[in-house]
Design an enzyme around this catalytic site. Structure first.
Site, short mmCIF file in Angstrom:
data_model
loop_
_atom_site.label_atom_id
_atom_site.label_comp_id
_atom_site.label_asym_id
_atom_site.label_seq_id
_atom_site.Cartn_x
_atom_site.Cartn_y
_atom_site.Cartn_z
N GLY A 242 0.80 -1.23 0.00
CA GLY A 242 0.00 0.00 0.00
C GLY A 242 0.82 1.27 0.00
O GLY A 242 0.28 2.36 0.07
N PRO A 278 5.09 -4.78 -0.95
CA PRO A 278 4.85 -3.66 -1.87
C PRO A 278 4.56 -4.15 -3.29
O PRO A 278 5.19 -5.10 -3.76
CB PRO A 278 6.17 -2.89 -1.82
CG PRO A 278 7.20 -3.92 -1.48
CD PRO A 278 6.52 -4.93 -0.61
N GLY A 279 3.60 -3.53 -3.92
CA GLY A 279 3.30 -3.83 -5.32
C GLY A 279 3.53 -2.56 -6.13
O GLY A 279 4.58 -2.37 -6.75
N ARG A 280 2.54 -1.68 -6.02
CA ARG A 280 2.58 -0.42 -6.76
C ARG A 280 3.92 0.31 -6.59
O ARG A 280 4.48 0.81 -7.57
CB ARG A 280 1.44 0.46 -6.24
CG ARG A 280 1.22 1.73 -7.04
CD ARG A 280 0.24 2.67 -6.32
NE ARG A 280 -1.01 2.04 -5.95
CZ ARG A 280 -2.08 1.93 -6.75
NH1 ARG A 280 -2.02 2.42 -7.97
NH2 ARG A 280 -3.19 1.35 -6.34
N ARG A 317 -7.27 2.31 -15.25
CA ARG A 317 -7.24 3.08 -14.00
C ARG A 317 -8.02 4.39 -14.06
O ARG A 317 -8.78 4.68 -13.13
CB ARG A 317 -5.80 3.33 -13.53
CG ARG A 317 -5.06 2.02 -13.21
CD ARG A 317 -3.72 2.23 -12.54
NE ARG A 317 -3.89 2.75 -11.20
CZ ARG A 317 -3.73 4.01 -10.85
NH1 ARG A 317 -3.33 4.90 -11.73
NH2 ARG A 317 -3.96 4.39 -9.62
N TYR A 321 -10.81 4.15 -11.30
CA TYR A 321 -10.48 4.86 -10.06
C TYR A 321 -10.41 6.38 -10.25
O TYR A 321 -9.97 7.07 -9.34
CB TYR A 321 -9.11 4.42 -9.53
CG TYR A 321 -8.88 2.94 -9.40
CD1 TYR A 321 -9.64 2.15 -8.52
CD2 TYR A 321 -7.86 2.32 -10.12
CE1 TYR A 321 -9.39 0.80 -8.39
CE2 TYR A 321 -7.60 0.96 -9.98
CZ TYR A 321 -8.37 0.21 -9.11
OH TYR A 321 -8.11 -1.13 -8.98
N CYS A 346 -15.92 1.47 -27.06
CA CYS A 346 -17.28 2.01 -27.05
C CYS A 346 -17.82 2.19 -25.64
O CYS A 346 -18.74 1.48 -25.22
CB CYS A 346 -18.21 1.11 -27.84
SG CYS A 346 -17.65 0.89 -29.51
N TYR A 375 -0.97 -2.13 -12.04
CA TYR A 375 -2.40 -2.27 -12.32
C TYR A 375 -2.75 -1.71 -13.70
O TYR A 375 -3.80 -1.10 -13.90
CB TYR A 375 -3.23 -1.62 -11.18
CG TYR A 375 -2.80 -2.13 -9.83
CD1 TYR A 375 -3.07 -3.44 -9.47
CD2 TYR A 375 -2.05 -1.34 -8.95
CE1 TYR A 375 -2.62 -3.95 -8.24
CE2 TYR A 375 -1.61 -1.84 -7.73
CZ TYR A 375 -1.89 -3.15 -7.39
OH TYR A 375 -1.45 -3.64 -6.19
C1 LIG Z 1 -2.73 -5.67 -3.57
C2 LIG Z 1 -2.05 -6.19 -2.38
C3 LIG Z 1 -0.77 -5.74 -2.05
C4 LIG Z 1 -0.04 -4.67 -2.83
O1 LIG Z 1 -0.63 -3.42 -2.73
P1 LIG Z 1 0.11 -2.15 -3.35
O2 LIG Z 1 -0.78 -1.01 -3.03
O3 LIG Z 1 0.24 -2.38 -4.80
O4 LIG Z 1 1.42 -2.05 -2.66
C5 LIG Z 1 -0.14 -6.30 -0.96
N1 LIG Z 1 -0.75 -7.27 -0.22
C6 LIG Z 1 -1.99 -7.71 -0.50
C7 LIG Z 1 -2.59 -8.75 0.34
C8 LIG Z 1 -2.68 -7.19 -1.59
O5 LIG Z 1 -3.91 -7.62 -1.86
#
Ligand SMILES: *Cc1c(COP(=O)(O)O)cnc(C)c1O
Length: 417
Positions: A242, A278-280, A317, A321, A346, A375
């Site tokens: 997050g 971390p992802g994003r 996105r 969002y 469309c 994403y």
């Molecule tokens: C989506 C998710 C993440 C990554 O979230 P980011 O906002 O992209 O860092 C980490 N843990 C879990 C369980 C998730 O579902």
């Protein structure tokens, strides 16, 4: 303008490292995702450096960008993976990730996904409900295995972010409610095939204020102390992902060091390994979506449109969002224009920008939709019969095709007449 170290103008041409984006568009076609491999590496190192003082293990949340080459880039740096489905587990294994570095999450795992995770030997499965604990116990018993379990706690912290990406609130489906924990702990004593080794949370995405992490971590630590007194051998505290990124230079993200400064002193005394997911943070600013202007048009109100060859099917996105993405002309122009940038799909929600000041490019020229690495490609679809785009990775002057553009044949390959 968002002119990063990774995507920068060299003369009047937007480039990634040493490679001109207009040349990539000519060579691979558009729409095209372009990822800077140096950006991936640098983001990972920045994250690791921020939390260096804390014994921890970082698991890249592959749902943000699950391209095999992206997963492999992180795995090569020693990073683990957080996966949300059998498909993401398959991808991570295909990318060569060590199963002992994979965490299997997800609020609705099917029995076959649980079995696949157990057979693969993942580090742990997260359990999000009492029913799921029973299911994992049963399946582990059938496979004659002991399942290492993390309990995903819903800390009931409402992080201020887009409502579709807040996950740590009691209104949301995620995690086990605190009130249920006494029942869970009692039950664990009766489920012989489970071994509780971690407590976990994930409160949402794109969270700018570290205080939400502080509030949720406080709850997690309280629960950790309770489990210790009950004798559970907790080895890991997983505080999820997050961490925020900058999409709009006018709204810069809180630096990762601010999160580390708050969290390290809180978590250090626990004396266990901390997991981050971390992802994003690791991928958002590593990629752009290159798209070509098909048509310019205007209407009687004076409104101007650029109709481009990418749309919500490649980057949903803005539609999903209302998110902001910077849009840069690949060949910069002195003159500007206020216009909407819209795709060919469309749907009225198929736009990248509304009423935006842009370089006054001509038909046939290119835009780069910035910060498209998280994403983006993973949410792409075949709606409107669209072909998923190609993806390339740039390292210095080197270019590697990491996903081929789909073909019409692939669109119908699973259909039977
Ligand atoms: C989506 C998710 C993440 C990554 O979230 P980011 O906002 O992209 O860092 C980490 N843990 C879990 C369980 C998730 O579902």
């Amino acid at each position: 303008m968002l002119d990063s170290n990774y995507f920068h103008y060299s003369g009047s041409t937007l480039s990634c490292d040493e490679v001109r984006l207009d040349e990539l568009a000519t060579r691979f076609g558009t729409p095209l995702f372009v990822t800077s491999s140096k950006s991936l590496t640098d983001s990972y190192h920045a994250f690791e450096e921020a939390f260096a003082a804390l014994p921890h293990f970082t698991c890249y949340s592959v749902k943000a960008n699950y391209n095999l080459s992206v997963i492999r880039s992180f795995a090569a740096l020693g990073c683990g993976c957080d996966v949300n489905s059998g498909g993401e587990l398959y991808r991570s294994l295909q990318a060569g990730v060590d199963p002992q570095k994979i965490i299997f999450a997800g609020v609705g795992k099917k029995p076959e996904e649980i079995a696949y995770a157990l057979r693969s030997g993942v580090l742990m499965l997260k359990a999000e409900s009492i029913s799921e604990l029973r299911a994992i116990n049963r399946i582990a018993g059938e496979l004659q295995k002991t399942a290492s379990i993390a309990l995903r706690i819903n800390p009931n912290v409402t992080a201020e972010t887009h409502p579709y990406i807040t996950t740590g609130d009691s209104k949301e489906k995620f995690g086990i409610d605190e009130a249920e924990l006494p029942e869970v702990f009692a039950l664990l004593g009766q489920l012989p095939n489970l071994r509780l080794i971690a407590l976990d949370m994930h409160i949402g995405s794109q969270i700018f204020d570290p205080e939400y992490f502080v509030a949720a971590t406080t709850k997690l630590l309280d629960i950790f102390n309770a489990t210790k007194s009950l004798g559970f051998p907790i080895e890991f505290l997983d505080i999820g992902g997050g961490f925020p990124v900058t999409y709009d230079p006018l709204k810069p993200a809180t630096p990762i060091t601010h999160f580390a400064e708050k969290l390290i002193p809180m978590l250090q005394p626990a004396g266990v390994k901390v997991i981050f997911e971390p992802g994003r943070y690791l991928v958002a600013n590593a990629s752009v979506l290159l798209t070509r202007v098909l048509y310019k048009k205007s209407n009687h109100t004076g409104k101007e449109f650029f109709v481009v060859d990418a749309g919500m099917t490649e980057l949903i996105r803005p539609a999903l969002y209302h998110s902001h993405h910077e849009i840069l002309a690949v060949t910069s122009h002195e003159k500007t224009i206020v216009a909407d940038v819209v795709g060919p799909v469309c749907e009225s929600s198929d736009f990248f920008a509304r009423h935006r000041v842009l370089d006054a490019v001509e038909e046939g020229e290119l835009f780069a939709v910035m910060s498209a690495g998280a994403y983006g490609a993973v949410m792409s679809s075949n709606y409107n019969g669209r072909l998923r785009p190609a993806e390339v990775m740039v390292t210095g002057s080197e270019v590697k095709l990491i996903r081929q553009r789909e073909t019409y044949e692939q669109l119908v390959v699973n259909e039977l007449l």
